[in-house]
Design an enzyme around this catalytic site. Structure first.
Site, PDB file in Angstrom:
ATOM      1  CD  GLU A   1      -3.163   0.719   0.365  1.00 36.10           C
ATOM      2  OE1 GLU A   1      -2.802   1.135  -0.434  1.00 36.10           O
ATOM      3  OE2 GLU A   1      -4.416   0.131   0.498  1.00 36.10           O
TER       4      GLU A   1
ATOM      5  CG  ASN B   1      -8.961   2.069   1.078  1.00 36.48           C
ATOM      6  OD1 ASN B   1      -7.324   2.162   0.660  1.00 36.48           O
ATOM      7  ND2 ASN B   1      -9.871   1.290   0.687  1.00 36.48           N
TER       8      ASN B   1
ATOM      9  CG  ASP C   1      -7.866  -0.373  -2.473  1.00 32.38           C
ATOM     10  OD1 ASP C   1      -7.554   0.738  -0.843  1.00 32.38           O
ATOM     11  OD2 ASP C   1      -7.161  -1.470  -1.359  1.00 32.38           O
TER      12      ASP C   1
END
Length: 297
Positions: free
Chosen positions: A20, A138, A190
């Site tokens: 991420e 997110n 996301d």
């Protein structure tokens, strides 16, 4: 709608359970990203740095780096290695600095319970809850003129947009920008990145693709990727025209793991993105525990 770009390819052999938060460092022309559960910050030069897990984001500052950990935002390289607590946050998630350097952090429940997350803004040494009742806070991004802020609460399946006041970090006029899940037929939005034309690139968790949305919300490009769960993206390279994509080591709908799941991918794109704004660390309010931030491995 375009699908003519080449497929993203893996550019690093390291496999993250949950890769991420990619971010380009213009000072060194290199990329950093995190493996959240492991608390590992990866560097594109091949080195890694272990932090107390979970480490959910890494942010460049004017003279170093800050990271988002379990209990707050910590200054990794400053003289005090200070921390700013995030109050009621159960587990931090995505985080970015706005065009003024103000830090924003999304939160969620560790077990992904709906409605227990929030979107926080750091004001001095306090965290202000700007949006409550989120589920998985997110992707974050701002328009090139800083008049709009984009945000994703993943289970809603959409991107929302707000009018943004850069002077004080206030938002108003929340409204839907794009229905990502409706456009994709599968997958959940996301992380995101905004390019120089004001278009949004969005990673689709479980959708094996990224979408590019024009500033008016129309779907412009579908970019397939050979892993089930891309997680986020960021612009990098010396000309900022390489889109770096983090992924998770998760199986597809058939229960199988793609060979490159969890690896960092990249693709060249026609429109560059802006360099990230250095985060302004909001305060030094106590040293971090000794030995918590070891040097690079």
């Amino acid at each position: 709608m375009s699908t003519s770009l080449p497929a993203p390819r893996p550019v690093d052999d390291r496999v993250s359970s949950l890769g991420e938060g990619p971010v380009w460092d213009v000072r060194t022309n290199s990329l950093r990203w995190v493996d959240i559960p492991a608390g590992t910050v990866h560097h594109s030069d091949g080195s890694s740095r272990r932090l107390p897990p979970p480490a959910t984001a890494i942010l460049p500052t004017a003279d170093g780096w800050a990271a988002v950990l379990r209990d707050g935002v910590v200054e990794l390289d400053g003289p005090a290695r200070a921390a700013v607590p995030l109050g009621r946050a159960e587990r931090c998630n995505d985080a970015k600095a706005d065009p003024a350097g103000r830090i924003w952090v999304g939160t969620m429940a560790p077990e992904e319970t709906l409605g227990r997350g929030a979107l926080l803004r750091l004001d001095g040494t306090e965290a202000t809850e700007v949006i409550s009742g989120a589920s998985i806070a997110n992707g974050l991004g701002w328009s090139p003129d800083a008049r709009l802020m984009y945000w994703i609460d993943t289970p809603t399946g959409r991107i929302d947009v707000f009018d943004y006041d850069l002077a004080d970090g206030s938002v108003r006029g929340r409204r839907p920008f794009a229905d990502v899940r409706g456009d994709s037929g599968g997958g959940h939005p996301d992380g995101l990145a905004v390019d120089a034309e004001g278009a949004l690139w969005v990673a689709l968790w479980g959708g094996a693709a990224l979408h590019r949305y024009l500033p008016d919300g129309r779907l412009d490009t579908v970019l397939p990727i050979a892993v089930a769960c891309p997680t986020s993206c960021a612009f990098g390279g010396e000309d900022l025209r390489t889109l770096y994509i983090t992924t998770a080591h998760r199986p597809g709908a058939d229960g199988r793991f793609a060979p490159d799941a969890g690896r960092l991918h990249a693709v060249r794109v026609p429109v560059p993105g802006p360099p990230p704004t250095p985060a302004v660390f909001p305060g030094r309010v106590g040293a971090s525990p000794g030995g918590a931030f070891p040097p690079s491995e």
